[in-house]
Design an enzyme around this catalytic site. Structure first.
Site, PDB file in Angstrom:
ATOM      1  N   TYR A 196      -3.931  -2.493  -2.165  1.00 23.92           N
ATOM      2  CA  TYR A 196      -3.043  -3.456  -2.830  1.00 23.92           C
ATOM      3  C   TYR A 196      -1.682  -3.507  -2.121  1.00 23.92           C
ATOM      4  O   TYR A 196      -1.185  -4.579  -1.778  1.00 23.92           O
ATOM      5  CB  TYR A 196      -2.862  -3.071  -4.301  1.00 23.92           C
ATOM      6  CG  TYR A 196      -1.901  -3.965  -5.037  1.00 23.92           C
ATOM      7  CD1 TYR A 196      -2.316  -5.183  -5.570  1.00 23.92           C
ATOM      8  CD2 TYR A 196      -0.560  -3.598  -5.190  1.00 23.92           C
ATOM      9  CE1 TYR A 196      -1.426  -6.017  -6.245  1.00 23.92           C
ATOM     10  CE2 TYR A 196       0.338  -4.426  -5.863  1.00 23.92           C
ATOM     11  CZ  TYR A 196      -0.108  -5.624  -6.394  1.00 23.92           C
ATOM     12  OH  TYR A 196       0.775  -6.443  -7.045  1.00 23.92           O
ATOM     13  N   VAL A 225      -9.098  -2.918  -2.847  1.00 23.85           N
ATOM     14  CA  VAL A 225      -7.698  -3.254  -3.148  1.00 23.85           C
ATOM     15  C   VAL A 225      -7.222  -2.388  -4.322  1.00 23.85           C
ATOM     16  O   VAL A 225      -6.701  -2.870  -5.319  1.00 23.85           O
ATOM     17  CB  VAL A 225      -7.501  -4.771  -3.423  1.00 23.85           C
ATOM     18  CG1 VAL A 225      -7.468  -5.537  -2.120  1.00 23.85           C
ATOM     19  CG2 VAL A 225      -8.585  -5.335  -4.341  1.00 23.85           C
ATOM     20  N   GLY A 226      -7.472  -1.077  -4.171  1.00 16.80           N
ATOM     21  CA  GLY A 226      -6.961  -0.104  -5.147  1.00 16.80           C
ATOM     22  C   GLY A 226      -5.507   0.170  -4.818  1.00 16.80           C
ATOM     23  O   GLY A 226      -4.759  -0.747  -4.465  1.00 16.80           O
ATOM     24  N   LYS A 255      -6.409  23.503   2.821  1.00 20.31           N
ATOM     25  CA  LYS A 255      -7.027  22.725   1.743  1.00 20.31           C
ATOM     26  C   LYS A 255      -7.543  23.720   0.710  1.00 20.31           C
ATOM     27  O   LYS A 255      -7.868  24.861   1.040  1.00 20.31           O
ATOM     28  CB  LYS A 255      -8.202  21.918   2.317  1.00 20.31           C
ATOM     29  CG  LYS A 255      -8.576  20.725   1.489  1.00 20.31           C
ATOM     30  CD  LYS A 255      -7.749  19.500   1.835  1.00 20.31           C
ATOM     31  CE  LYS A 255      -8.094  18.336   0.932  1.00 20.31           C
ATOM     32  NZ  LYS A 255      -7.332  17.133   1.247  1.00 20.31           N
ATOM     33  N   VAL A 295      -3.861   1.922  -2.207  1.00 18.19           N
ATOM     34  CA  VAL A 295      -3.423   1.670  -0.834  1.00 18.19           C
ATOM     35  C   VAL A 295      -3.691   0.214  -0.437  1.00 18.19           C
ATOM     36  O   VAL A 295      -2.820  -0.469   0.125  1.00 18.19           O
ATOM     37  CB  VAL A 295      -4.131   2.631   0.156  1.00 18.19           C
ATOM     38  CG1 VAL A 295      -3.744   2.312   1.578  1.00 18.19           C
ATOM     39  CG2 VAL A 295      -3.790   4.076  -0.180  1.00 18.19           C
TER      40      VAL A 295
HETATM   41  P1  NAD Z   1      -8.204   3.916  -5.065  1.00 12.71           P
HETATM   42  O1  NAD Z   1      -9.308   4.565  -5.792  1.00 12.71           O
HETATM   43  O2  NAD Z   1      -6.950   3.561  -5.755  1.00 12.71           O
HETATM   44  O3  NAD Z   1      -8.740   2.560  -4.370  1.00 12.71           O
HETATM   45  C1  NAD Z   1      -9.991   2.438  -3.775  1.00 12.71           C
HETATM   46  C2  NAD Z   1     -10.551   1.082  -4.168  1.00 12.71           C
HETATM   47  O4  NAD Z   1     -11.767   0.888  -3.470  1.00 12.71           O
HETATM   48  C3  NAD Z   1     -10.857   0.971  -5.658  1.00 12.71           C
HETATM   49  O5  NAD Z   1     -10.281  -0.204  -6.197  1.00 12.71           O
HETATM   50  C4  NAD Z   1     -12.387   0.913  -5.681  1.00 12.71           C
HETATM   51  O6  NAD Z   1     -12.889   0.120  -6.747  1.00 12.71           O
HETATM   52  C5  NAD Z   1     -12.686   0.286  -4.342  1.00 12.71           C
HETATM   53  N1  NAD Z   1     -14.055   0.495  -3.876  1.00 12.71           N
HETATM   54  C6  NAD Z   1     -14.860   1.560  -4.049  1.00 12.71           C
HETATM   55  N2  NAD Z   1     -16.052   1.353  -3.465  1.00 12.71           N
HETATM   56  C7  NAD Z   1     -15.991   0.126  -2.878  1.00 12.71           C
HETATM   57  C8  NAD Z   1     -16.890  -0.642  -2.119  1.00 12.71           C
HETATM   58  N3  NAD Z   1     -18.119  -0.227  -1.829  1.00 12.71           N
HETATM   59  N4  NAD Z   1     -16.477  -1.863  -1.667  1.00 12.71           N
HETATM   60  C9  NAD Z   1     -15.249  -2.320  -1.946  1.00 12.71           C
HETATM   61  N5  NAD Z   1     -14.348  -1.631  -2.677  1.00 12.71           N
HETATM   62  C10 NAD Z   1     -14.720  -0.416  -3.134  1.00 12.71           C
HETATM   63  O7  NAD Z   1      -7.910   4.854  -3.808  1.00 12.71           O
HETATM   64  P2  NAD Z   1      -6.638   4.826  -2.837  1.00 12.71           P
HETATM   65  O8  NAD Z   1      -5.679   5.861  -3.273  1.00 12.71           O
HETATM   66  O9  NAD Z   1      -6.202   3.428  -2.656  1.00 12.71           O
HETATM   67  O10 NAD Z   1      -7.301   5.350  -1.488  1.00 12.71           O
HETATM   68  C11 NAD Z   1      -8.116   4.513  -0.707  1.00 12.71           C
HETATM   69  C12 NAD Z   1      -8.618   5.281   0.508  1.00 12.71           C
HETATM   70  O11 NAD Z   1      -7.504   5.733   1.269  1.00 12.71           O
HETATM   71  C13 NAD Z   1      -9.430   6.531   0.191  1.00 12.71           C
HETATM   72  O12 NAD Z   1     -10.395   6.700   1.196  1.00 12.71           O
HETATM   73  C14 NAD Z   1      -8.407   7.652   0.282  1.00 12.71           C
HETATM   74  O13 NAD Z   1      -9.018   8.882   0.597  1.00 12.71           O
HETATM   75  C15 NAD Z   1      -7.572   7.148   1.432  1.00 12.71           C
HETATM   76  N6  NAD Z   1      -6.206   7.671   1.439  1.00 12.71           N
HETATM   77  C16 NAD Z   1      -5.380   7.441   0.398  1.00 12.71           C
HETATM   78  C17 NAD Z   1      -4.071   7.913   0.431  1.00 12.71           C
HETATM   79  C18 NAD Z   1      -3.135   7.614  -0.693  1.00 12.71           C
HETATM   80  O14 NAD Z   1      -1.914   7.790  -0.508  1.00 12.71           O
HETATM   81  N7  NAD Z   1      -3.582   7.147  -1.838  1.00 12.71           N
HETATM   82  C19 NAD Z   1      -3.623   8.659   1.531  1.00 12.71           C
HETATM   83  C20 NAD Z   1      -4.498   8.867   2.609  1.00 12.71           C
HETATM   84  C21 NAD Z   1      -5.788   8.371   2.546  1.00 12.71           C
END
Ligand code: NAD
Length: 354
Positions: free
Chosen positions: A186, A181-182, A80, A184
């Protein structure tokens, strides 16, 4: 000297500090392990309160990557990078290029990718200074947005958990509470809805909620309510540390399985879930789809290959659940053991060859 003790005790291979006065770059790369292959892990840009916080973060995260790659069956180690600074104010081409040179100086022992505070466009810039970078744009042969594959893996992990608890992988009629529902969340809703699961969702971003409401039939609850709703599966897809002392008494679900990283506030919360009979699918096992996606760029990116590898997350989850049952231990401990067994076996092979 304390730092050397810490690094030595936890078995880190290499921790490198870098300062470039021209660009103002201050960065640290931690290579936790290259036993299974080069250490891949994202570059996080964050305005840490102190240098100690940055060191702690890079050490913790790089070790996590070793375990994630090991359980996912990838021939990669764990690493990292952290860039100390505010990504909104301090990030520019000069700084990213300096970071690229830093990555390049490790000659492939560490391979970088996007993380909090860095994005695909940043990886494109970094790729001008080093070939040891993944997650660049698809039009440049890169792996692009990892979220759809992370969601596919989470969907597979949920099926493995449902099979263990209900004796079937069928999700029709199962109630899933999706927190966030960001990206992942969604895509996960898409898979779940296509199979007839009932969705209860929450988000703090109204735009994200509207997008989900437009596309799927969802019940929306507040961010406070989501923990205590009547459901079969709670799928955290927003923040870390959502299983904690305050939320534990609220859960009515039988399964906790989602995309978020660091779901357990502390390891003991995993033990408490085990005792209370809630099946927890360890975060780094179930959310490895994104890592599998970026890793594929190293071998020539091909979506079909990625898809097939991500579908194996189902088997990885089953293996962890089997070990947890056999040893009567919490699932997070079983996941660590699976990773450690693979690392130990690889070390033995190396010493035999040596
Ligand atoms: P993102 O920012 O697109 O989505 C996260 C969503 O959570 C956002 O819509 C945000 O408004 C919402 N949110 C934040 N605080 C909240 C709360 N208190 N209650 C309800 N909703 C809340 O992020 P992402 O890329 O979808 O990632 C989501 C999680 O998955 C993170 O923890 C990330 O570290 C993990 N992750 C993501 C990936 C990836 O491929 N994107 C891979 C491994 C792990």
């Amino acid at each position: 000297m304390e730092l050397y003790k810490q690094i030595n005790k936890a078995g880190y291979e290499q921790v490198v500090f870098y300062r470039d006065s021209d660009s103002g770059l201050k960065a640290i790369i931690s290579v936790h392990s290259t036993v299974l292959g080069p250490a891949l892990g994202g570059a996080r840009m964050w305005a840490y309160d102190s240098e100690e916080d940055a060191i702690e973060d890079v050490l913790r995260l790089s070790k996590g990557m070793t375990y994630k790659a090991a359980v996912a069956g990838l021939n990669l180690g764990g690493g990292k990078a952290v860039i100390i600074g505010d990504s909104k104010k301090d990030k520019n081409e000069k700084l990213l290029r300096a970071f690229g040179k830093f990555v390049d100086s490790l000659q492939g022992r560490y391979i970088t990718a996007e993380d909090v505070g860095t994005c695909q466009e940043d990886m494109n810039i970094i790729s001008q200074e080093t070939k040891y970078v993944t997650g660049i744009a698809p039009e440049r042969g890169g792996s692009g947005d990892p979220s759809p594959f992370t969601a596919l893996g989470v969907y597979q992990g949920i099926k493995a958990a449902v099979e263990k608890v209900y004796g079937t992988t069928d999700l029709k009629g199962k109630v899933v509470a999706v927190q966030g529902v960001g990206n992942v969340g969604y895509y996960l809703c898409q898979y779940l809805a296509s199979e007839g699961a009932r969705l209860i969702v929450s988000d703090i971003n109204t735009g994200a909620l509207e997008r989900a409401q437009e596309k799927f039939e969802v019940e929306v609850v507040s961010p406070q309510e989501i923990f205590g709703v009547d459901c079969d599966i709670f799928a955290p897809c927003a923040l870390g540390a959502v299983v904690n002392d305050a939320t534990l008494p609220e859960f009515k679900c039988k399964i906790i399985a989602g995309g978020a990283n660091n779901v357990l506030a502390e390891p003991r919360h995993g033990d408490l879930l085990h005792k209370s009979g809630i099946l927890y699918m360890p975060d780094y096992v179930i959310n490895a789809g994104g890592l599998i996606n970026v890793a594929q760029q190293l071998y020539g990116y091909d979506q079909e290959i990625v898809r097939n590898k991500v579908l194996k997350i189902y088997d990885n989850c089953v293996n962890v659940l089997k070990l947890a049952e056999k040893e009567n231990i919490a699932t997070y401990l079983a996941a660590d053991r699976v990773a450690e067994q693979r690392l130990a076996a690889a070390k033995t092979e190396v010493s035999k060859v040596g």
